[in-house]
Structure formats: C-alpha cells, structure tokens
Scaffold this motif. Structure first.
Motif, mmCIF file in Angstrom:
data_model
loop_
_atom_site.group_PDB
_atom_site.id
_atom_site.type_symbol
_atom_site.label_atom_id
_atom_site.label_comp_id
_atom_site.label_asym_id
_atom_site.label_seq_id
_atom_site.Cartn_x
_atom_site.Cartn_y
_atom_site.Cartn_z
ATOM 1 N N LEU A 188 0.748 -1.005 0.178
ATOM 2 C CA LEU A 188 -0.344 0.283 0.417
ATOM 3 C C LEU A 188 0.620 1.191 0.064
ATOM 4 O O LEU A 188 1.630 1.475 1.102
ATOM 5 C CB LEU A 188 -0.816 -0.057 1.632
ATOM 6 N N VAL A 189 0.533 1.686 -0.916
ATOM 7 C CA VAL A 189 1.866 2.973 -1.218
ATOM 8 C C VAL A 189 0.792 4.619 -0.924
ATOM 9 O O VAL A 189 -0.333 4.654 -2.505
ATOM 10 C CB VAL A 189 2.060 3.505 -1.963
ATOM 11 N N GLU A 190 0.913 4.998 0.294
ATOM 12 C CA GLU A 190 0.206 6.912 0.157
ATOM 13 C C GLU A 190 0.290 7.913 -0.510
ATOM 14 O O GLU A 190 1.429 7.893 -0.219
ATOM 15 C CB GLU A 190 -0.669 7.071 1.335
ATOM 16 N N SER A 191 -0.250 8.982 -1.366
ATOM 17 C CA SER A 191 0.456 9.780 -1.438
ATOM 18 C C SER A 191 -0.782 11.422 -1.000
ATOM 19 O O SER A 191 -2.091 10.893 -1.440
ATOM 20 C CB SER A 191 0.966 9.657 -2.510
ATOM 21 N N GLY A 192 -0.177 12.421 -1.593
ATOM 22 C CA GLY A 192 -0.968 13.376 -1.753
ATOM 23 C C GLY A 192 -1.532 14.448 -0.213
ATOM 24 O O GLY A 192 -2.051 15.514 -0.008
ATOM 25 N N GLY A 193 -1.203 13.879 0.693
ATOM 26 C CA GLY A 193 -1.163 14.844 1.934
ATOM 27 C C GLY A 193 0.088 16.430 1.631
ATOM 28 O O GLY A 193 0.511 16.446 0.904
ATOM 29 N N GLY A 194 0.007 16.658 2.971
ATOM 30 C CA GLY A 194 1.039 18.143 2.562
ATOM 31 C C GLY A 194 0.079 19.019 3.968
ATOM 32 O O GLY A 194 -0.540 18.812 4.598
ATOM 33 N N SER A 195 0.478 20.606 3.316
ATOM 34 C CA SER A 195 0.468 21.336 4.858
ATOM 35 C C SER A 195 -0.825 22.218 4.246
ATOM 36 O O SER A 195 -0.304 23.304 3.108
ATOM 37 C CB SER A 195 1.170 22.537 5.543
ATOM 38 N N VAL A 196 -2.241 22.770 4.967
ATOM 39 C CA VAL A 196 -3.251 23.288 4.271
ATOM 40 C C VAL A 196 -4.027 24.358 5.345
ATOM 41 O O VAL A 196 -3.617 23.967 6.567
ATOM 42 C CB VAL A 196 -4.491 23.039 2.791
ATOM 43 N N GLN A 197 -4.382 25.388 4.998
ATOM 44 C CA GLN A 197 -4.821 25.788 6.195
ATOM 45 C C GLN A 197 -6.182 25.883 5.756
ATOM 46 O O GLN A 197 -6.768 24.952 5.133
ATOM 47 C CB GLN A 197 -4.750 27.725 5.542
ATOM 48 N N ALA A 198 -7.045 26.058 7.545
ATOM 49 C CA ALA A 198 -8.166 25.832 7.078
ATOM 50 C C ALA A 198 -8.893 26.306 6.527
ATOM 51 O O ALA A 198 -9.049 27.418 5.795
ATOM 52 C CB ALA A 198 -8.689 26.010 8.572
ATOM 53 N N GLY A 199 -10.090 25.574 5.528
ATOM 54 C CA GLY A 199 -11.016 25.808 4.561
ATOM 55 C C GLY A 199 -10.612 25.329 3.558
ATOM 56 O O GLY A 199 -10.660 25.119 2.258
ATOM 57 N N VAL A 239 -1.272 14.838 6.909
ATOM 58 C CA VAL A 239 -1.810 16.252 6.404
ATOM 59 C C VAL A 239 -1.907 17.211 7.826
ATOM 60 O O VAL A 239 -1.902 16.356 9.018
ATOM 61 C CB VAL A 239 -3.569 15.355 5.936
ATOM 62 N N THR A 240 -1.514 18.267 7.796
ATOM 63 C CA THR A 240 -1.219 19.178 8.730
ATOM 64 C C THR A 240 -2.208 19.973 8.152
ATOM 65 O O THR A 240 -2.209 20.783 6.926
ATOM 66 C CB THR A 240 -0.100 19.663 9.256
ATOM 67 N N VAL A 241 -3.177 20.306 9.164
ATOM 68 C CA VAL A 241 -4.351 21.595 9.179
ATOM 69 C C VAL A 241 -4.074 22.546 9.990
ATOM 70 O O VAL A 241 -4.458 22.900 10.945
ATOM 71 C CB VAL A 241 -5.840 21.615 8.824
ATOM 72 N N SER A 242 -3.552 24.132 9.360
ATOM 73 C CA SER A 242 -3.154 25.183 10.170
ATOM 74 C C SER A 242 -4.457 26.537 10.462
ATOM 75 O O SER A 242 -5.319 26.281 9.030
ATOM 76 C CB SER A 242 -1.967 25.569 9.915
#
Length: 130
Positions: free
Chosen positions: A4-15, A126-129
C-alpha cells in the motif's frame, strides 16, 4: 506480498482541500472493503471513511459532508477528497482493507488482519493550520 502506497498529503490552511491517493497491490483489491484511517500522536489509528467494492460508502461523523472516498478497481487505486479541512483533521492518513461485519457483510472501520494484505504503508501526513 501486498503493498500500500499513500500519497497526496501536505500542509494547508483551514478551509483548504487535499486529495489523497493510495496504490494497492498484492491482494484482492476489487472484492475488499477499503478504508482510510487517521492516526495522531498518542492515539490509535481510527477509521475515517470506507468504501465497498460496489461503491457503497460510509463516513465517520467528523468528516461527513466534507470528505469523499472513491476507488478505481481497474487501477487498484483508492482516493480521499478532503474539502473544508479543519485543524482537527490533522494526522497521518493510511489506507488499508477493512473488515466486514459478519452478519451483514457491511464494511466496518476495523482493518482486516494484516495477514490479508501484507503490511501497512508509510501513510501520508496531513497538517491543517488555523
């Protein structure tokens, strides 16, 4: 041996939005329930959304209406479209086959035994600020 290989995460702002992908191999993807799981430090991995081989979906209350799970059986890919992200969505996201409820066959938010799919992937953060 499954993979299993996951991808696509990142850091985004709320919304904001993200689209996660999972490439699966080495097990009977088409016939399995598949799920996305989220893990945060100090807590167990918990189910976020499930999808059966026929496309039937289920979401945890915390993401209902914001996240969409989908799959491409021909490509053996699983996806999670994440919209209106909130700080509480922060975590490491994993995909894996999900167990079925014995009496109904419905997908559950419990992973199948690891012997059924080999090993967990590395996940995608996934990091949401706010």
């Amino acid at each position: 041996q499954g993979q299993l290989v996951e991808s696509g995460g990142g850091s985004v702002q709320a919304g904001g939005s993200l689209r996660l992908s999972c490439a699966a191999s080495g097990f009977m993807f088409r016939s399995y329930c598949m799920a996305w799981f989220r893990q945060v430090p100090g807590k167990e991995r918990g189910g976020v959304a499930t999808i059966d081989g026929d496309g039937t979906t289920h979401y945890s209350d915390s993401v209902k209406g914001r996240f969409t799970i989908s799959r491409d059986n021909a490509k053996r890919n699983l996806y999670l479209q994440m919209n209106s992200l909130q700080p509480e969505d922060t975590g490491r996201y994993y995909c894996a086959p999900a167990a079925r409820l014995g009496s109904t066959g419905y997908c559950t938010e419990t992973p199948r035994p690891i012997s059924d799919f080999g090993s967990w992937g590395q996940g995608t953060q996934v990091t949401v600020s706010s």
